[in-house]
Design a protein around this motif. Structure first.
Motif, PDB file in Angstrom:
ATOM      1  N   GLN A  14       7.786   9.815  38.420  1.00 33.94           N
ATOM      2  CA  GLN A  14       8.208  11.182  38.112  1.00 33.94           C
ATOM      3  C   GLN A  14       7.155  11.867  37.235  1.00 33.94           C
ATOM      4  OE1 GLN A  14      12.235  11.663  36.751  1.00 33.94           O
ATOM      5  NE2 GLN A  14      13.013  10.008  38.032  1.00 33.94           N
ATOM      6  N   THR A  15       6.263  12.577  37.884  1.00 33.80           N
ATOM      7  CA  THR A  15       5.160  13.215  37.150  1.00 33.80           C
ATOM      8  C   THR A  15       5.624  14.393  36.303  1.00 33.80           C
ATOM      9  OG1 THR A  15       4.657  14.599  39.082  1.00 33.80           O
ATOM     10  CG2 THR A  15       3.456  12.517  38.873  1.00 33.80           C
ATOM     11  N   ASN A  16       6.810  14.937  36.604  1.00 37.01           N
ATOM     12  CA  ASN A  16       7.320  16.068  35.831  1.00 37.01           C
ATOM     13  C   ASN A  16       8.182  15.646  34.652  1.00 37.01           C
ATOM     14  OD1 ASN A  16       6.083  18.050  37.407  1.00 37.01           O
ATOM     15  ND2 ASN A  16       7.760  18.075  38.883  1.00 37.01           N
ATOM     16  N   THR A  17       8.413  14.349  34.504  1.00 35.19           N
ATOM     17  CA  THR A  17       9.091  13.841  33.309  1.00 35.19           C
ATOM     18  C   THR A  17       8.011  13.439  32.324  1.00 35.19           C
ATOM     19  OG1 THR A  17      11.093  13.089  34.453  1.00 35.19           O
ATOM     20  CG2 THR A  17      10.550  12.005  32.368  1.00 35.19           C
ATOM     21  N   ARG A  18       7.975  14.129  31.174  1.00 29.69           N
ATOM     22  CA  ARG A  18       6.870  13.950  30.237  1.00 29.69           C
ATOM     23  C   ARG A  18       7.397  13.718  28.821  1.00 29.69           C
ATOM     24  NH1 ARG A  18       2.574  15.283  33.352  1.00 29.69           N
ATOM     25  NH2 ARG A  18       1.100  15.132  31.634  1.00 29.69           N
ATOM     26  N   PHE A  19       6.746  12.766  28.159  1.00 29.47           N
ATOM     27  CA  PHE A  19       7.140  12.337  26.820  1.00 29.47           C
ATOM     28  C   PHE A  19       6.122  12.873  25.802  1.00 29.47           C
ATOM     29  CE2 PHE A  19       8.409   9.421  30.074  1.00 29.47           C
ATOM     30  CZ  PHE A  19       9.682   8.974  29.729  1.00 29.47           C
ATOM     31  N   LYS A  20       6.611  13.396  24.656  1.00 35.27           N
ATOM     32  CA  LYS A  20       5.722  13.973  23.664  1.00 35.27           C
ATOM     33  C   LYS A  20       5.911  13.290  22.309  1.00 35.27           C
ATOM     34  CE  LYS A  20       4.237  18.435  21.761  1.00 35.27           C
ATOM     35  NZ  LYS A  20       4.511  19.890  21.710  1.00 35.27           N
ATOM     36  N   GLY A  21       4.781  13.056  21.625  1.00 38.43           N
ATOM     37  CA  GLY A  21       4.841  12.390  20.326  1.00 38.43           C
ATOM     38  C   GLY A  21       5.096  10.902  20.471  1.00 38.43           C
ATOM     39  N   VAL A  22       4.427  10.278  21.448  1.00 34.82           N
ATOM     40  CA  VAL A  22       4.666   8.863  21.744  1.00 34.82           C
ATOM     41  C   VAL A  22       3.812   7.950  20.857  1.00 34.82           C
ATOM     42  CG1 VAL A  22       4.464   7.064  23.509  1.00 34.82           C
ATOM     43  CG2 VAL A  22       5.331   9.333  24.120  1.00 34.82           C
ATOM     44  N   ARG A  23       4.459   6.922  20.316  1.00 40.25           N
ATOM     45  CA  ARG A  23       3.751   5.869  19.588  1.00 40.25           C
ATOM     46  C   ARG A  23       4.097   4.535  20.247  1.00 40.25           C
ATOM     47  NH1 ARG A  23       5.459   4.864  13.564  1.00 40.25           N
ATOM     48  NH2 ARG A  23       7.112   3.698  14.604  1.00 40.25           N
ATOM     49  N   ILE A  24       3.075   3.812  20.670  1.00 39.94           N
ATOM     50  CA  ILE A  24       3.263   2.524  21.325  1.00 39.94           C
ATOM     51  C   ILE A  24       2.834   1.414  20.374  1.00 39.94           C
ATOM     52  CG2 ILE A  24       2.620   1.076  23.289  1.00 39.94           C
ATOM     53  CD1 ILE A  24       1.978   3.650  24.833  1.00 39.94           C
ATOM     54  N   GLU A  25       3.696   0.414  20.193  1.00 41.85           N
ATOM     55  CA  GLU A  25       3.374  -0.730  19.354  1.00 41.85           C
ATOM     56  C   GLU A  25       3.421  -1.997  20.190  1.00 41.85           C
ATOM     57  OE1 GLU A  25       6.022  -0.800  16.061  1.00 41.85           O
ATOM     58  OE2 GLU A  25       5.092   0.904  15.047  1.00 41.85           O
ATOM     59  N   ILE A  26       2.337  -2.766  20.120  1.00 46.85           N
ATOM     60  CA  ILE A  26       2.254  -4.025  20.866  1.00 46.85           C
ATOM     61  C   ILE A  26       1.979  -5.148  19.880  1.00 46.85           C
ATOM     62  CG2 ILE A  26       0.950  -5.314  22.613  1.00 46.85           C
ATOM     63  CD1 ILE A  26       0.436  -2.730  24.047  1.00 46.85           C
ATOM     64  N   GLY A  27       2.769  -6.203  19.983  1.00 50.61           N
ATOM     65  CA  GLY A  27       2.611  -7.338  19.072  1.00 50.61           C
ATOM     66  C   GLY A  27       3.642  -7.318  17.964  1.00 50.61           C
ATOM     67  N   GLU A  28       3.460  -8.228  17.000  1.00 54.63           N
ATOM     68  CA  GLU A  28       4.419  -8.338  15.909  1.00 54.63           C
ATOM     69  C   GLU A  28       3.701  -8.492  14.572  1.00 54.63           C
ATOM     70  OE1 GLU A  28       8.367 -10.539  17.302  1.00 54.63           O
ATOM     71  OE2 GLU A  28       6.596 -11.732  17.777  1.00 54.63           O
ATOM     72  N   GLY A  29       4.363  -8.027  13.509  1.00 51.52           N
ATOM     73  CA  GLY A  29       3.851  -8.227  12.153  1.00 51.52           C
ATOM     74  C   GLY A  29       2.472  -7.646  11.937  1.00 51.52           C
ATOM     75  N   GLU A  30       1.622  -8.422  11.250  1.00 53.99           N
ATOM     76  CA  GLU A  30       0.281  -7.947  10.920  1.00 53.99           C
ATOM     77  C   GLU A  30      -0.631  -7.842  12.132  1.00 53.99           C
ATOM     78  OE1 GLU A  30      -1.244 -10.516   7.931  1.00 53.99           O
ATOM     79  OE2 GLU A  30       0.108  -9.802   6.362  1.00 53.99           O
ATOM     80  N   ASN A  31      -0.233  -8.438  13.233  1.00 59.52           N
ATOM     81  CA  ASN A  31      -1.052  -8.400  14.452  1.00 59.52           C
ATOM     82  C   ASN A  31      -0.671  -7.242  15.387  1.00 59.52           C
ATOM     83  OD1 ASN A  31      -2.584 -10.734  13.818  1.00 59.52           O
ATOM     84  ND2 ASN A  31      -0.886 -12.038  14.499  1.00 59.52           N
ATOM     85  N   THR A  32       0.211  -6.377  14.914  1.00 62.68           N
ATOM     86  CA  THR A  32       0.644  -5.258  15.746  1.00 62.68           C
ATOM     87  C   THR A  32      -0.487  -4.253  15.970  1.00 62.68           C
ATOM     88  OG1 THR A  32       2.914  -5.454  14.933  1.00 62.68           O
ATOM     89  CG2 THR A  32       2.294  -3.345  15.954  1.00 62.68           C
ATOM     90  N   VAL A  33      -0.634  -3.809  17.202  1.00 64.24           N
ATOM     91  CA  VAL A  33      -1.597  -2.768  17.558  1.00 64.24           C
ATOM     92  C   VAL A  33      -0.808  -1.506  17.893  1.00 64.24           C
ATOM     93  CG1 VAL A  33      -3.378  -2.040  19.175  1.00 64.24           C
ATOM     94  CG2 VAL A  33      -3.286  -4.420  18.425  1.00 64.24           C
ATOM     95  N   THR A  34      -1.201  -0.384  17.296  1.00 67.91           N
ATOM     96  CA  THR A  34      -0.475   0.871  17.483  1.00 67.91           C
ATOM     97  C   THR A  34      -1.365   1.932  18.130  1.00 67.91           C
ATOM     98  OG1 THR A  34       0.883   0.427  15.523  1.00 67.91           O
ATOM     99  CG2 THR A  34       0.841   2.695  16.337  1.00 67.91           C
ATOM    100  N   VAL A  35      -0.821   2.607  19.137  1.00 73.26           N
ATOM    101  CA  VAL A  35      -1.510   3.719  19.792  1.00 73.26           C
ATOM    102  C   VAL A  35      -0.631   4.951  19.671  1.00 73.26           C
ATOM    103  CG1 VAL A  35      -2.435   4.629  21.945  1.00 73.26           C
ATOM    104  CG2 VAL A  35      -2.689   2.208  21.420  1.00 73.26           C
ATOM    105  N   ARG A  36      -1.177   6.048  19.151  1.00 76.14           N
ATOM    106  CA  ARG A  36      -0.438   7.307  19.012  1.00 76.14           C
ATOM    107  C   ARG A  36      -1.046   8.370  19.915  1.00 76.14           C
ATOM    108  NH1 ARG A  36      -0.396   5.333  13.681  1.00 76.14           N
ATOM    109  NH2 ARG A  36       1.682   5.262  12.709  1.00 76.14           N
ATOM    110  N   PHE A  37      -0.203   9.098  20.611  1.00 72.98           N
ATOM    111  CA  PHE A  37      -0.666  10.167  21.494  1.00 72.98           C
ATOM    112  C   PHE A  37      -0.510  11.548  20.867  1.00 72.98           C
ATOM    113  CE2 PHE A  37      -0.272   6.688  24.428  1.00 72.98           C
ATOM    114  CZ  PHE A  37      -1.291   6.910  25.337  1.00 72.98           C
ATOM    115  N   GLN A  38      -0.039  11.601  19.615  1.00 67.24           N
ATOM    116  CA  GLN A  38       0.072  12.854  18.872  1.00 67.24           C
ATOM    117  C   GLN A  38       0.777  13.937  19.694  1.00 67.24           C
ATOM    118  OE1 GLN A  38      -0.355  11.884  16.084  1.00 67.24           O
ATOM    119  NE2 GLN A  38      -2.429  11.728  15.331  1.00 67.24           N
ATOM    120  N   GLU A  39       0.123  15.080  19.926  1.00 63.57           N
ATOM    121  CA  GLU A  39       0.758  16.193  20.624  1.00 63.57           C
ATOM    122  C   GLU A  39       0.630  16.111  22.150  1.00 63.57           C
ATOM    123  OE1 GLU A  39       2.538  18.876  19.215  1.00 63.57           O
ATOM    124  OE2 GLU A  39       2.472  17.448  17.555  1.00 63.57           O
TER     125      GLU A  39
END
Length: 258
Positions: free
Chosen positions: A171-196
């Motif tokens: 669904q290309t017309n369903t769009r998410f805004k302000g997404v933060r993705i977290e992969i992993g746990e604890g101190e090894n977590t990697v975070t990606v932010r898409f901001q606006e």
């Protein structure tokens, strides 16, 4: 295109654009609060002849907010870009309705609010069903596009993340805004932010899979936070997301436009 290496772009709210009007200084970052603009290009070298002005109209977005006010309720309307708005509460044509000049009051009964907005030559109609004050259910039209504006929504398990990805991937017309993705746990977590930036479920999937591959952790847990809302292709899909995410759709958090 076909305007030389250093074209000048003039713009105006009126069709007869000329060299006496404003110029677009930054072609990559031009923005406006107007509903309609006309653009006219001129080749400074004289190689190419200027054509007729081109009209652009904004996509108007109408929103409403209902708040308690003593024993009644107060309704506030907003349009982006700013526009003149008229409205009705009896189902009649809002174009011929009352001019909106500030918040207005309604009683406790259910109301159908119809709104007409006009900015320049851009126009928009909106149809809002406001339930009676004791009704906590959300009125959603399955066929109309819908926007979910919860301030913060969390997909806190890997299963929920992939359930959303699998359901909305195409669904290309369903769009998410302000997404933060977290992969992993604890101190090894990697975070990606898409901001606006608004992104699709397919883009979320690509990001998650790529990071897992780079980290060589294809089974690492994934969690997602959405902080600035979701635009859905239809009201039905908004309800499907709520089921998957385990959230309650509350009055005022789901908006739909014609």
């Amino acid at each position: 295109r076909n305007a030389g290496e250093s074209p000048i772009i003039y713009y105006s709210t009126k069709p007869d654009v000329s060299e006496s009007d404003s110029q677009v200084e930054d072609m990559e970052n031009f923005s406006t609060g107007e509903g309609t603009l006309y653009f006219w290009l001129k080749d400074t070298t004289g190689t190419y002849e200027s054509g007729a002005p081109t009209r652009w109209t904004a996509e108007l977005k109408i929103r409403h907010q209902v708040e308690p006010s003593a024993d009644k309720r107060k309704v506030t309307l907003q349009c982006t870009p700013k526009a003149e708005m008229t409205y009705t509460l009896d189902g009649s044509n809002p174009k011929d309705g009352k001019t909106y000049d500030g918040p207005f009051e309604i009683g406790s009964e259910a109301v159908r609010l119809l709104v007409y907005a006009k900015s320049g030559e851009a126009t928009k109609n909106a149809d809002f069903q406001i339930p009676h004050s004791g009704d906590k259910t959300v009125q959603i039209d399955d066929a109309k596009p819908a926007r979910l504006s919860n301030k913060r929504m969390a997909l806190d398990t890997t299963d929920r993340v992939y359930s959303v990805i699998n359901h909305f991937r195409d669904q290309t017309n369903t769009r998410f805004k302000g997404v933060r993705i977290e992969i992993g746990e604890g101190e090894n977590t990697v975070t990606v932010r898409f901001q606006e930036r608004e992104i699709t479920a397919a883009m979320i999937e690509g990001t998650v899979n790529s990071l897992r591959e780079v980290l060589q952790e294809d089974q690492s847990p994934v969690a997602i936070t959405i902080s600035d809302g979701i635009q859905f292709e239809s009201g039905f899909e908004a309800k499907e997301f709520a089921k998957i995410a385990g959230i309650e759709l509350r009055p005022g958090k789901v908006t739909q436009e014609d």
